[in-house]
Design a protein around this motif. Structure first.
Motif, short mmCIF file in Angstrom:
data_model
loop_
_atom_site.label_atom_id
_atom_site.label_comp_id
_atom_site.label_asym_id
_atom_site.label_seq_id
_atom_site.Cartn_x
_atom_site.Cartn_y
_atom_site.Cartn_z
N PRO A 171 13.16 -7.51 3.58
CA PRO A 171 12.05 -6.60 3.34
C PRO A 171 12.48 -5.38 2.51
CG PRO A 171 12.86 -6.33 5.57
CD PRO A 171 13.61 -7.48 4.97
N ILE A 172 11.53 -4.82 1.77
CA ILE A 172 11.79 -3.61 0.99
C ILE A 172 11.94 -2.43 1.94
CG2 ILE A 172 10.82 -2.02 -0.73
CD1 ILE A 172 11.53 -4.74 -1.91
N MET A 173 11.05 -2.37 2.92
CA MET A 173 11.05 -1.27 3.88
C MET A 173 11.56 -1.77 5.23
SD MET A 173 9.89 1.01 1.88
CE MET A 173 9.56 2.41 2.92
N ALA A 174 12.22 -0.89 5.97
CA ALA A 174 12.68 -1.22 7.32
C ALA A 174 11.46 -1.40 8.23
CB ALA A 174 13.60 -0.12 7.84
N MET A 175 11.63 -2.12 9.29
CA MET A 175 10.52 -2.35 10.23
C MET A 175 9.91 -1.03 10.68
SD MET A 175 9.80 -5.35 10.64
CE MET A 175 9.69 -6.65 11.80
N GLY A 176 8.58 -0.97 10.66
CA GLY A 176 7.86 0.21 11.10
C GLY A 176 7.82 1.33 10.08
N SER A 177 8.31 1.07 8.87
CA SER A 177 8.32 2.10 7.84
C SER A 177 7.61 1.56 6.61
CB SER A 177 9.76 2.49 7.49
OG SER A 177 9.76 3.43 6.47
N ASP A 178 6.38 2.03 6.34
CA ASP A 178 5.62 1.55 5.20
C ASP A 178 5.77 2.43 3.98
OD1 ASP A 178 4.62 -0.68 6.49
OD2 ASP A 178 2.97 0.46 7.37
N SER A 179 5.95 3.71 4.17
CA SER A 179 6.15 4.64 3.06
C SER A 179 6.70 5.93 3.63
CB SER A 179 4.83 4.90 2.32
OG SER A 179 3.91 5.53 3.17
N GLY A 214 6.47 1.75 -6.23
CA GLY A 214 5.03 1.71 -6.45
C GLY A 214 4.52 0.34 -6.05
N TYR A 215 3.29 0.03 -6.40
CA TYR A 215 2.71 -1.26 -6.02
C TYR A 215 3.52 -2.44 -6.56
CZ TYR A 215 -0.43 -5.23 -5.76
OH TYR A 215 -0.95 -6.48 -5.52
N ASP A 216 3.79 -2.43 -7.86
CA ASP A 216 4.50 -3.57 -8.45
C ASP A 216 5.69 -3.13 -9.31
OD1 ASP A 216 3.10 -2.45 -10.54
OD2 ASP A 216 2.29 -4.35 -11.28
N PHE A 217 6.22 -1.97 -9.02
CA PHE A 217 7.36 -1.48 -9.80
C PHE A 217 8.30 -0.63 -8.96
CE2 PHE A 217 4.12 1.78 -10.21
CZ PHE A 217 4.83 2.98 -10.07
N ILE A 218 9.51 -0.49 -9.48
CA ILE A 218 10.53 0.37 -8.89
C ILE A 218 10.99 1.30 -10.01
CG2 ILE A 218 12.83 0.48 -7.84
CD1 ILE A 218 12.31 -2.51 -6.98
N THR A 219 10.96 2.60 -9.75
CA THR A 219 11.42 3.56 -10.74
C THR A 219 12.75 4.14 -10.26
OG1 THR A 219 9.13 4.12 -11.28
CG2 THR A 219 10.81 5.67 -11.97
N ILE A 220 13.74 4.08 -11.13
CA ILE A 220 15.07 4.60 -10.82
C ILE A 220 15.35 5.83 -11.68
CG2 ILE A 220 17.56 4.08 -10.77
CD1 ILE A 220 15.95 2.35 -8.82
N THR A 221 15.83 6.89 -11.03
CA THR A 221 16.22 8.10 -11.75
C THR A 221 17.74 8.20 -11.68
OG1 THR A 221 14.16 9.16 -11.10
CG2 THR A 221 15.92 10.61 -11.88
N LYS A 222 18.32 8.56 -12.80
CA LYS A 222 19.79 8.62 -12.89
C LYS A 222 20.25 10.03 -13.26
CE LYS A 222 20.37 7.75 -17.78
NZ LYS A 222 21.05 8.95 -18.20
N GLN A 261 0.85 -1.19 0.00
CA GLN A 261 0.00 0.00 0.00
C GLN A 261 0.88 1.24 0.00
OE1 GLN A 261 -2.41 -0.13 3.49
NE2 GLN A 261 -0.70 -0.10 4.89
N GLY A 262 0.37 2.28 -0.61
CA GLY A 262 1.12 3.53 -0.66
C GLY A 262 2.29 3.47 -1.62
N THR A 263 3.11 4.50 -1.56
CA THR A 263 4.32 4.59 -2.37
C THR A 263 5.43 5.14 -1.49
OG1 THR A 263 3.79 6.84 -3.10
CG2 THR A 263 3.02 5.04 -4.50
N ALA A 264 6.65 5.05 -1.97
CA ALA A 264 7.79 5.63 -1.26
C ALA A 264 8.70 6.28 -2.29
CB ALA A 264 8.54 4.55 -0.48
N ASP A 265 9.10 7.50 -2.03
CA ASP A 265 9.92 8.28 -2.97
C ASP A 265 11.14 8.80 -2.23
OD1 ASP A 265 10.66 9.57 -5.31
OD2 ASP A 265 9.34 11.28 -4.99
N TYR A 266 12.33 8.44 -2.71
CA TYR A 266 13.57 8.86 -2.07
C TYR A 266 14.43 9.62 -3.07
CZ TYR A 266 12.00 5.27 1.13
OH TYR A 266 11.25 4.52 1.98
#
Length: 187
Positions: A91-99, A58-66, A25-30
Motif C-alpha cells: 500500500p501507498i499509505m500505512a493502515m489507517g492513514s489516508d492522507s 495526488g490522485y494519479d501522480f507523485i511529486t518529488i522535491t529535491k 481521495q485527498g492528498t498527502a504532503d511530506y
C-alpha cells in the motif's frame, strides 16, 4: 510498468505519473522522513534517496522535491523506488492513514459561510485541477477581513512562480466572483 515524468514550474520538483491511482481521495504532503515514515511506506523509501526533500501524493501522480543533485542523477533512483513499490503490491499509505491530517482547522467569521462556500467551490472547480497539472495542490485554510488564506502543497510549495499564481491568478479569479475578497495569502 512505465512511469512518465513531467517537469513542473518549480525546477526543484518533478512529477511522476505511474499510470495508476496513487491516492483514491485527498492528498498527502511530506517534508521530512519523520512525518512520512509512520504514514507512508513509499514516502519513507523515497526519503531514503539522498537529495529528496519532499514527497507529495495526488490522485494519479507523485511529486518529488529535491535539494542538491541534478535530476539526471536522482531520477533513476526515484523511478526505481516507485516501480519497485508498485510492483510489490504494497500500500501507498500505512493502515489507517489516508492522507496527512490538517495541522490547523479552517477559520472564518460566523455569517461568512456563503462566501466561504463560494470560495471553496471556485478552488475545487477552477484552481485545484490546474494546480494538479503542475504537480501540486492548494487548499482553503481560512477567510478573515476580506483575506483568503490558502495552503500550498507539492510542487506549489516553494515554487518561484507560486507568488505570481497566487496574486495574479487566484486572487484575480476570487475577486472577480466574490467581491468580498480583497487579498489572497499563502499560509
Amino acid at each position: 510498468m512505465f512511469i512518465q515524468t513531467e517537469s513542473t514550474p518549480n525546477p526543484a520538483t518533478l512529477k511522476f505519473l505511474p499510470g495508476k491511482v496513487v491516492m483514491n481521495q485527498g492528498t498527502a504532503d511530506y517534508r521530512t522522513v519523520e512525518e512520512a515514515g509512520p504514514a507512508s511506506p513509499l514516502a519513507a523509501k523515497l526519503f531514503g534517496i539522498p537529495g529528496v526533500t519532499g514527497v507529495f501524493f495526488g490522485y494519479d501522480f507523485i511529486t518529488i522535491t529535491k535539494d542538491g543533485p541534478e535530476w539526471q542523477h536522482l531520477k533513476p533512483a526515484v523511478l526505481g523506488t516507485i516501480m519497485e513499490h508498485f510492483m510489490s503490491g504494497a500500500p501507498i499509505m500505512a493502515m489507517g492513514s489516508d492522507s496527512v491530517p490538517a495541522s490547523d482547522e479552517e477559520f472564518f467569521e460566523e455569517g461568512d459561510e456563503t462566501i466561504v462556500a463560494t470560495i471553496k467551490e471556485l478552488l475545487e472547480s477552477r484552481v485545484r485541477p490546474a494546480v494538479a497539472q503542475d504537480g501540486g495542490d492548494i487548499t482553503f485554510r481560512g477567510f478573515r477581513d476580506g483575506k483568503v488564506f490558502l495552503h500550498m502543497k507539492g510542487a506549489c510549495a516553494g515554487c518561484p512562480s507560486s507568488t505570481a499564481t497566487l496574486k495574479h491568478g487566484i486572487q484575480n479569479l476570487l475577486k472577480h466572483f466574490v467581491p468580498e475578497v480583497r487579498e489572497v495569502e499563502a499560509v
